[in-house]
Design an enzyme around this catalytic site. Structure first.
Site, PDB file in Angstrom:
ATOM      1  N   SER A  82     -18.908  -8.212  -7.158  1.00 37.09           N
ATOM      2  CA  SER A  82     -19.172  -7.115  -6.219  1.00 37.09           C
ATOM      3  C   SER A  82     -19.916  -7.630  -4.995  1.00 37.09           C
ATOM      4  O   SER A  82     -20.434  -8.747  -4.979  1.00 37.09           O
ATOM      5  CB  SER A  82     -20.017  -6.033  -6.897  1.00 37.09           C
ATOM      6  OG  SER A  82     -21.346  -6.504  -7.094  1.00 37.09           O
ATOM      7  N   CYS A  83     -19.993  -6.779  -3.968  1.00 35.09           N
ATOM      8  CA  CYS A  83     -20.728  -7.168  -2.759  1.00 35.09           C
ATOM      9  C   CYS A  83     -22.199  -7.418  -3.085  1.00 35.09           C
ATOM     10  O   CYS A  83     -22.812  -8.362  -2.567  1.00 35.09           O
ATOM     11  CB  CYS A  83     -20.588  -6.088  -1.687  1.00 35.09           C
ATOM     12  SG  CYS A  83     -21.075  -4.427  -2.195  1.00 35.09           S
ATOM     13  N   THR A  84     -22.776  -6.606  -3.964  1.00 35.61           N
ATOM     14  CA  THR A  84     -24.187  -6.762  -4.311  1.00 35.61           C
ATOM     15  C   THR A  84     -24.432  -8.064  -5.065  1.00 35.61           C
ATOM     16  O   THR A  84     -25.417  -8.765  -4.819  1.00 35.61           O
ATOM     17  CB  THR A  84     -24.679  -5.565  -5.141  1.00 35.61           C
ATOM     18  OG1 THR A  84     -24.412  -4.354  -4.426  1.00 35.61           O
ATOM     19  CG2 THR A  84     -26.168  -5.657  -5.413  1.00 35.61           C
ATOM     20  N   ARG A 109     -28.216   4.988  -3.193  1.00 37.26           N
ATOM     21  CA  ARG A 109     -27.226   5.199  -2.140  1.00 37.26           C
ATOM     22  C   ARG A 109     -27.904   5.964  -1.005  1.00 37.26           C
ATOM     23  O   ARG A 109     -28.508   7.013  -1.237  1.00 37.26           O
ATOM     24  CB  ARG A 109     -26.035   5.992  -2.677  1.00 37.26           C
ATOM     25  CG  ARG A 109     -25.255   5.284  -3.777  1.00 37.26           C
ATOM     26  CD  ARG A 109     -24.485   4.085  -3.230  1.00 37.26           C
ATOM     27  NE  ARG A 109     -23.742   3.398  -4.270  1.00 37.26           N
ATOM     28  CZ  ARG A 109     -22.499   3.713  -4.636  1.00 37.26           C
ATOM     29  NH1 ARG A 109     -21.874   4.723  -4.039  1.00 37.26           N
ATOM     30  NH2 ARG A 109     -21.888   3.027  -5.573  1.00 37.26           N
ATOM     31  N   THR A 134     -25.975   0.224 -11.242  1.00 37.71           N
ATOM     32  CA  THR A 134     -25.213  -0.926 -10.753  1.00 37.71           C
ATOM     33  C   THR A 134     -25.270  -2.030 -11.795  1.00 37.71           C
ATOM     34  O   THR A 134     -26.301  -2.235 -12.432  1.00 37.71           O
ATOM     35  CB  THR A 134     -25.751  -1.456  -9.407  1.00 37.71           C
ATOM     36  OG1 THR A 134     -25.028  -2.649  -9.058  1.00 37.71           O
ATOM     37  CG2 THR A 134     -27.226  -1.805  -9.469  1.00 37.71           C
ATOM     38  N   GLY A 135     -24.153  -2.701 -11.961  1.00 35.63           N
ATOM     39  CA  GLY A 135     -24.118  -3.830 -12.890  1.00 35.63           C
ATOM     40  C   GLY A 135     -24.283  -5.160 -12.192  1.00 35.63           C
ATOM     41  O   GLY A 135     -24.114  -6.221 -12.798  1.00 35.63           O
ATOM     42  N   ASP A 152       0.863  -1.180   0.000  1.00 39.70           N
ATOM     43  CA  ASP A 152       0.000   0.000   0.000  1.00 39.70           C
ATOM     44  C   ASP A 152       0.896   1.225   0.000  1.00 39.70           C
ATOM     45  O   ASP A 152       2.007   1.188   0.535  1.00 39.70           O
ATOM     46  CB  ASP A 152      -0.907   0.004   1.232  1.00 39.70           C
ATOM     47  CG  ASP A 152      -2.145   0.872   1.047  1.00 39.70           C
ATOM     48  OD1 ASP A 152      -1.983   2.053   0.688  1.00 39.70           O
ATOM     49  OD2 ASP A 152      -3.257   0.365   1.252  1.00 39.70           O
ATOM     50  N   ARG A 208       4.243   0.929  -6.611  1.00 38.51           N
ATOM     51  CA  ARG A 208       3.148   1.299  -7.516  1.00 38.51           C
ATOM     52  C   ARG A 208       2.941   0.253  -8.604  1.00 38.51           C
ATOM     53  O   ARG A 208       1.829   0.096  -9.110  1.00 38.51           O
ATOM     54  CB  ARG A 208       3.427   2.667  -8.151  1.00 38.51           C
ATOM     55  CG  ARG A 208       3.352   3.819  -7.150  1.00 38.51           C
ATOM     56  CD  ARG A 208       3.543   5.165  -7.832  1.00 38.51           C
ATOM     57  NE  ARG A 208       3.443   6.252  -6.873  1.00 38.51           N
ATOM     58  CZ  ARG A 208       2.307   6.836  -6.496  1.00 38.51           C
ATOM     59  NH1 ARG A 208       1.160   6.414  -7.011  1.00 38.51           N
ATOM     60  NH2 ARG A 208       2.309   7.819  -5.624  1.00 38.51           N
TER      61      ARG A 208
END
Length: 294
Positions: free
Chosen positions: A134-136, A217, A194-195, A19, A63
């Site tokens: 994704s989380c969704t 949101r 959202t996809g 990071d 990086r």
């Protein structure tokens, strides 16, 4: 979140973190979390490395992933969580650096295969770079699979009422590509794209083209909800649907899909280990072919 989750697993050891933040600040962010509370363990920095619960973790600030020398610390799997290296070509730099596998923590930007637990893990064939979606999508796909396997989905619409994310603005600010997304997160309910629903068609090909959706949101710090409204091929009462989901949650999808009949609200799921929890009391049926599931 990945780090905290790994600390609860005896079969996972974090050996390195890359990071651009310095190690002292990383230690601070691990110790204190406004949503999930203080870290349950010891955290210190020594000679530029993190020492967590007595174990040394290498810290780098490269990086270019190709320079990370993962092989020097015996890395098996890299969790690519920057949101930058989301194609096979760019993520493969981790492989070049000595890692054996790479998991993208969001949807890929190319045709990198996508796998969701409870949906298509059985299709994994040893690919070295995969996306965990994704989380969704992780919330929606297990439920959609249960419903489709038991009753058949003709078509459906999904709405996710989604907690605030780090990309949103604290107050109104410039957002040239998404004007509404530039409005103050704590002041507004913000319609967004959202996809996630379409992505379900990638992990469950039998549902490809049958689902789409959108997001709102909302000003909450954590936990989102999926509202799935579907037309069924096979008529079913809401009680039959509940029974099918409960059976899956207690059987083949245990630990992935949860089931509750309690009068819960969103904060009750803070830290929930299941990627999807069916709220049996929140759903409704118009008739035996048209239902809303939460």
């Amino acid at each position: 979140i990945v780090f905290r989750a790994a600390q609860k697993r005896s079969d996972i050891e974090i050996v390195a973190i890359n990071d651009l933040l310095d190690a002292d600040y990383m230690a601070y962010m691990l110790k204190y979390d406004s949503t999930h509370g203080r870290f349950d363990g010891t955290v210190e920095v020594k000679d530029g490395h993190l020492i967590v619960n007595g174990k040394k973790i290498r810290v780098t600030a490269e990086r270019d992933p190709a320079n990370l020398k993962w092989d020097e610390v015996g890395v098996d799997v890299v969790a690519e969580a920057t949101g930058i290296f989301l194609t096979d070509e760019t993520a493969r730099k981790h492989i070049t650096a000595g890692a054996k596998k790479v998991v993208l923590t969001g949807p890929s930007k190319d045709n990198t295969p996508m796998f969701v637990k409870g949906a298509n893990f059985d299709k994994y064939a040893g690919q070295d770079i995969v996306s965990n979606a994704s989380c969704t999508t992780n919330c929606l796909a297990p439920l959609a699979k249960v419903i489709n396997d038991n009753f058949g989905i003709i078509e459906g619409l999904m709405t996710t009422v989604h907690a605030t994310t780090a990309t949103q603005k604290t107050v109104d600010g410039p957002s040239h590509k998404d004007w509404r997304g530039g409005r103050g997160a704590s002041q507004n309910i913000i319609p967004s794209s959202t996809g996630a629903a379409k992505a379900v068609g990638k992990v469950l090909p039998e549902l490809n083209g049958k689902l789409t959706g959108m997001a709102f949101r909302v000003p909450t710090p954590n936990v989102s909800v999926v509202d799935l409204t579907v037309r069924l091929e096979k008529p079913a009462t809401y009680e039959q649907i509940k029974a099918a989901v409960k059976a899956a949650a207690e059987g083949e999808m245990k630990g992935v899909l949860g089931y509750t009949e309690d009068d819960v609200v969103s904060t009750d799921f803070n830290g929930e280990v299941c990627t999807s929890v069916f709220d049996a009391k929140a759903g409704i049926a118009l008739n035996d072919n048209f239902v809303k599931l939460v």
